[in-house]
Design an enzyme around this catalytic site. Structure first.
Site, PDB file in Angstrom:
ATOM      1  N   ASN A 224     122.231  25.137 142.816  1.00 40.61           N
ATOM      2  CA  ASN A 224     121.845  25.655 144.112  1.00 40.61           C
ATOM      3  C   ASN A 224     120.362  25.615 144.480  1.00 40.61           C
ATOM      4  OD1 ASN A 224     121.799  26.790 146.878  1.00 40.61           O
ATOM      5  ND2 ASN A 224     123.967  27.444 146.552  1.00 40.61           N
ATOM      6  N   ASP A 225     119.923  26.683 143.952  1.00 38.84           N
ATOM      7  CA  ASP A 225     118.636  27.217 143.966  1.00 38.84           C
ATOM      8  C   ASP A 225     117.556  26.207 143.666  1.00 38.84           C
ATOM      9  OD1 ASP A 225     119.572  29.696 145.366  1.00 38.84           O
ATOM     10  OD2 ASP A 225     119.507  30.590 143.387  1.00 38.84           O
TER      11      ASP A 225
END
Length: 467
Positions: A396-397
């Site tokens: 995600n990040d």
């Protein structure tokens, strides 16, 4: 053993430690590096036992049996996804060990071969080892709580930064007061217990205050930073005890941890000095509160299999979701089927993918993914623009385009440029935000197709669809 034999044995053990670090620098040689490190540690322990054979050796063996039993139990139960928490916990034990050794040395210097009353030089070394060890202990405990998700039980363990007005000023004042009591300790004519206990207590508090303002996105840097702290704590105590092995081993851990912290800071666009001082905990960005109001394009495992089997180039981006599902073996099987169909498959690894440095590399190595298929971010980022399909597995990040937007909690953090691929497949359990608490615009792009579900099950379904 004579003094020369002890020095030689410690020197050989040190060489093994250096070779171990060299081996750990590459996935291909990591197993050999671990083996060399174990041999070096076994030699160091045996040498130390020979030194104290005339003492109460039964207590040493009792402690080794208890510690070995606990370590074996924990090692057999811990999952790969829990390795970051385990590393933080181990760091805390090293820090506390440094503090306890310092307490014992102050109480009975003669038992450690130090004159009583203790010379000011030894007091200075003990002061440094004690406060670094105390900071490492409480800092590692907070890091453990953040990584283990204990924030729902105790606010200080929240993955979001815990900040308050005047926090940095308070840290500065406490550090100055701690140093002041340290000066009082090594200038005291007697044992100096009062200033020693006060400086130690302040160091414990500082360790807590340094780590609580650090958010989830920065935890991989915290892990390497605490690793460095634990090494320097051990080295400081080694000087006090005149133990060359402890000095060398602690210096190796401290310096390698500092270098790794610097590498992680560059990978996340953070200030190395700020990391050391624990002052880089930026406020978290908005969580994915509005995700339910946005539209995403979702598909099935069959759709994903069709897109990848008709592609020329596929880049797989593994993330923490892959680790949670233990999907690395299924991913390798899927990649092998795609390669058999003539697809060029590669893996892209972000330096801080997962929750500790090297997390994804270890998982792929466990599945025996060929090393020539695994590429670091700097080596493969330029390839996304000519890639047909980018498959994101639980990341995600490290693929979040918000890293390019000022004001974002991860602004300036280098990311894998997945959004440049012609088609993006994202496998996640849900639309929940990543560890940094940020929504990800990548998921809502027209070129992106979400495939929801457990990573292992989805990969197994894709494998079946590729038959």
């Amino acid at each position: 053993m004579t003094a020369n034999q002890i020095a030689l044995a410690y020197l050989v053990a040190s060489v093994f430690f250096i070779l171990a670090l060299k081996g750990l620098s590459s996935p291909e040689s990591a197993r050999r590096g671990n083996l060399l490190g174990m041999i070096g540690m076994a030699l160091a322990v045996l040498t130390t036992i020979f030194i104290i054979l005339s003492g109460r050796i039964e207590f040493i063996f009792l402690a080794m049996v208890i510690g070995g039993t606990i370590g074996t139990f924990v090692a057999r139960r811990v999952q790969m996804t829990q390795m970051p928490e385990l590393v933080a916990a181990m760091h805390s034990l090293v820090g506390m060990a440094a503090v306890l050794i310092a307490v014992a040395a102050v109480n009975n210097p003669g038992a450690f071969g130090v004159p009583d009353p203790m010379p000011t030089g030894n007091r200075l070394e003990l002061f440094i080892g004690t406060f670094v060890g105390a900071i490492t202990f409480t800092g590692s405990v907070i890091a453990f709580g953040k990584l283990a998700g204990l924030g729902k039980y105790f606010r200080l363990f929240s993955s979001a930064p815990v900040v308050f007005k005047g926090q940095h000023l308070l840290n500065l004042v406490l550090a100055i007061v701690m140093i002041g009591f340290g000066v009082a300790f090594f200038l005291a004519p007697d044992k100096g217990w009062t200033p020693f206990w006060v400086m130690t207590a302040i160091a414990f508090v500082l360790g807590l205050l340094i780590i609580i303002p650090i958010g989830g996105a920065d935890m991989p840097v915290v892990i390497s930073m605490l690793n460095s702290y634990s090494g320097w704590a051990a080295a400081g105590i080694g000087f006090s005890l005149n133990n060359s092995m402890l000095i060398i081993a602690g210096s190796l851990v401290g310096s390698s941890g500092a270098i790794l912290s610097y590498i992680m800071c560059r990978a996340m666009n953070r200030s190395f000095i700020s990391v050391i001082l624990g002052g880089f905990g930026a406020a978290e960005g908005a969580a994915a509160a509005g995700a339910a109001q946005k539209t995403v394009r979702s598909g099935s495992a069959d759709d994903a299999a069709f897109l990848m089997s008709n592609a020329e180039n596929v880049i797989i981006v593994p993330g923490y979701g892959l680790a949670v599902a233990r999907a690395q073996h299924a991913v390798k099987e899927m990649a092998e089927k795609l390669i058999h169909k003539g697809v060029n498959v590669r893996y892209a690894i972000h330096p801080v993918a997962g929750r500790m440095p090297g997390h994804m590399n270890v998982l792929l190595a466990e599945a025996e993914v060929p090393y020539d298929q695994v590429f670091e971010m700097d080596d493969i980022n330029s390839e996304f623009g000519t890639t047909d399909v980018a498959l994101v597995l639980g990341a995600n990040d490290v693929v979040n385009p918000l890293a390019h937007e000022k004001g974002s909690a991860i602004y300036g953090m280098p990311i894998l440029e997945v959004a440049r691929a012609r088609t993006v497949l994202v496998n996640k359990r849900s639309m929940a935000a990543g560890y940094a608490g940020l929504d990800n615009p990548l998921f809502y792009m027209d070129k992106t197709m979400m495939v929801f579900g457990d990573a292992k099950k989805v990969m197994e379904e894709i494998v079946k669809a590729l038959d």
